[in-house]
Scaffold this motif. Structure first.
Motif, PDB file in Angstrom:
ATOM      1  N   VAL A 116       5.363  -3.680  -7.716  1.00 12.22           N
ATOM      2  CA  VAL A 116       5.276  -3.747  -6.260  1.00 12.22           C
ATOM      3  C   VAL A 116       3.843  -3.474  -5.816  1.00 12.22           C
ATOM      4  N   GLY A 117       3.323  -4.319  -4.935  1.00 10.73           N
ATOM      5  CA  GLY A 117       2.003  -4.087  -4.354  1.00 10.73           C
ATOM      6  C   GLY A 117       2.151  -3.362  -3.030  1.00 10.73           C
ATOM      7  N   LEU A 118       1.506  -2.214  -2.916  1.00 10.56           N
ATOM      8  CA  LEU A 118       1.470  -1.477  -1.655  1.00 10.56           C
ATOM      9  C   LEU A 118       0.118  -1.815  -1.038  1.00 10.56           C
ATOM     10  N   LEU A 119       0.160  -2.735  -0.071  1.00  7.49           N
ATOM     11  CA  LEU A 119      -1.072  -3.361   0.377  1.00  7.49           C
ATOM     12  C   LEU A 119      -1.372  -2.986   1.822  1.00  7.49           C
ATOM     13  N   GLY A 120      -2.607  -2.638   2.060  1.00 11.41           N
ATOM     14  CA  GLY A 120      -3.000  -2.312   3.421  1.00 11.41           C
ATOM     15  C   GLY A 120      -4.477  -1.990   3.455  1.00 11.41           C
ATOM     16  N   PRO A 121      -5.098  -2.104   4.635  1.00 11.97           N
ATOM     17  CA  PRO A 121      -6.522  -1.801   4.728  1.00 11.97           C
ATOM     18  C   PRO A 121      -6.783  -0.308   4.507  1.00 11.97           C
ATOM     19  N   ASN A 122      -8.054   0.040   4.412  1.00 13.14           N
ATOM     20  CA  ASN A 122      -8.405   1.451   4.268  1.00 13.14           C
ATOM     21  C   ASN A 122      -7.825   2.242   5.433  1.00 13.14           C
ATOM     22  N   GLY A 123      -7.294   3.421   5.132  1.00 13.01           N
ATOM     23  CA  GLY A 123      -6.800   4.278   6.204  1.00 13.01           C
ATOM     24  C   GLY A 123      -5.424   3.900   6.717  1.00 13.01           C
ATOM     25  N   SER A 124      -4.704   3.010   6.000  1.00 14.79           N
ATOM     26  CA  SER A 124      -3.405   2.582   6.521  1.00 14.79           C
ATOM     27  C   SER A 124      -2.277   3.527   6.119  1.00 14.79           C
ATOM     28  N   GLY A 125      -2.548   4.427   5.158  1.00 15.80           N
ATOM     29  CA  GLY A 125      -1.508   5.380   4.762  1.00 15.80           C
ATOM     30  C   GLY A 125      -1.037   5.238   3.329  1.00 15.80           C
ATOM     31  N   LYS A 126      -1.688   4.355   2.551  1.00 16.87           N
ATOM     32  CA  LYS A 126      -1.252   4.104   1.170  1.00 16.87           C
ATOM     33  C   LYS A 126      -1.317   5.377   0.318  1.00 16.87           C
ATOM     34  N   THR A 127      -2.466   6.028   0.351  1.00 18.45           N
ATOM     35  CA  THR A 127      -2.637   7.216  -0.487  1.00 18.45           C
ATOM     36  C   THR A 127      -1.719   8.348  -0.033  1.00 18.45           C
ATOM     37  N   THR A 128      -1.546   8.501   1.269  1.00 19.94           N
ATOM     38  CA  THR A 128      -0.621   9.515   1.784  1.00 19.94           C
ATOM     39  C   THR A 128       0.781   9.289   1.233  1.00 19.94           C
ATOM     40  N   LEU A 129       1.223   8.029   1.241  1.00 25.46           N
ATOM     41  CA  LEU A 129       2.562   7.708   0.743  1.00 25.46           C
ATOM     42  C   LEU A 129       2.690   8.089  -0.739  1.00 25.46           C
TER      43      LEU A 129
END
Lengths: 128, 231
Positions: free
Chosen positions: B32-45
């Protein structure tokens, strides 16, 4: 086999076409044994589920078959291979016509061009 | 059962909403790709899934459990930044990982190091940045985990190293395991993905199988991403 993928079309559909081309061109001859799904996926750099889906589709179309334990093979049925060749050729003709229409070419112009190329082919300049 | 499930998951840092009511579930055996721009919340998730942060509201579950000791046994995590002590060598790290994780496969790790000609006796400090990142990825992928959480695995490396990383992911995960790759470098990863989740300003804006998106829209996931997140 060389694997290249591009934009719009689903990856599995692009794999189906690439394998079909390899079968039709004889690169994968009738009766040839394919590598396992994981090896092929790794070679192509794609997800194994995607490779599995493509191979299942080729089986459904009769170009490949599976022997329960021994692996997956190219069909020996020449009629199926001929049909695949016609299908692929149809796709290229379609793309050709679309491009030519965009260039504003009439049918007669296209035929002249094709015949000129055919002559080149007959004179052995086609590098085949 | 879903290997990873988010239910109304929210996380705030003071007044900043990093995640805002995220709902999705990931089935076993998917990449699964968790895709989003910088600051979108990926690392938090991903940090929430590892129990490094706790939700402000909602729930995140691994195999139906709240992140903790039991889930860490089955989750292999590659953080965004290097987390390994630089005075250690790859050989020492293998001992360390073997002690910490019952599912660590030392033979696999050794074989991967050898294939890359990485000196397992050398301290990490004395390796190139690229090789340090590869050592970390090798430790993570040499576990026989159920869920791999890879935060920007291809961020700072050259294209040849990217190919190595992607083929390592493809060749080492077992077909029942799930891999979640967070990245904004979509063109490089999209051919290995089963599913994509687009995340923007803490919300899931799109979640679908990658091939289905390409089929419906006649575009690559990379193009779709550029349109969804046009600045």
């Amino acid at each position: 086999m060389e694997w290249r993928f591009e934009g719009g079309a689903p990856i599995y559909a692009q794999i189906v076409d690439a394998v079909k081309l390899a079968i039709v061109s004889g690169e994968l001859p009738p009766g040839a044994r394919l590598q396992g799904v994981r090896e092929l996926a790794l070679e192509a750099g794609v997800n194994p589920n995607t490779m599995q889906r493509a191979l299942s589709e080729l089986e459904r179309q009769g170009l490949l078959y599976t022997l329960r334990t021994a692996g997956r093979y190219v069909t020996g049925d020449e009629a199926v291979i001929r049909a695949a060749r016609r299908e692929l050729a149809g796709g290229y003709v379609d793309a050709f016509l679309t491009a030519m229409e965009r260039l504003g070419m009439e049918k007669s112009d296209m035929i002249k061009l094709l015949e000129a190329d055919t002559r080149r082919y007959e004179h052995g300049n086609f590098g085949v | 059962m879903a290997i990873l499930e988010c239910k109304g998951l929210s996380k705030s840092y003071g007044p900043v909403r990093a995640l805002d009511g995220v709902d999705f579930a990931v089935a076993p055996g998917r990449i699964v790709g968790l895709l989003g721009p910088n600051g979108s919340g990926k690392t938090t998730l991903i940090k929430l899934a590892n129990g490094l942060l706790t939700p402000t509201a909602g729930q995140i579950l691994i195999n139906g459990q709240v992140p903790g000791i039991e889930t860490k046994k089955v989750v292999s995590y590659l953080p965004e930044r290097s987390c390994l002590p630089e005075w250690m060598s790859a050989a020492q790290l293998m001992g360390f990982y073997g002690d910490f994780y019952a599912d660590f496969d030392r033979t696999t790790a050794k074989a991967m190091l050898a294939r890359l000609n990485i000196d397992s006796k050398a301290r990490l400090r004395h390796l190139s940045k690229g090789n340090r990142e590869k050592v970390q990825l090798i430790m993570v992928m040499a576990r026989r985990a159920q869920l791999y959480l890879l935060d920007e695995p291809i961020g700072g490396v050259d294209p040849a190293a990217r190919d190595f990383i992607l083929s390592t992911i493809l060749s080492n995960y077992n077909p029942t395991a799930t891999v979640i790759i967070s990245t904004h470098l979509i063109a490089d990863v999209e051919r290995v993905l089963d599913d994509v989740i687009f995340i923007s300003q803490g919300k899931v804006v799109l979640a679908a199988p990658a091939d289905q998106l390409r089929e419906q829209q006649g575009k690559s996931v990379d193009q779709i991403f550029r349109e969804v997140f046009r600045c």
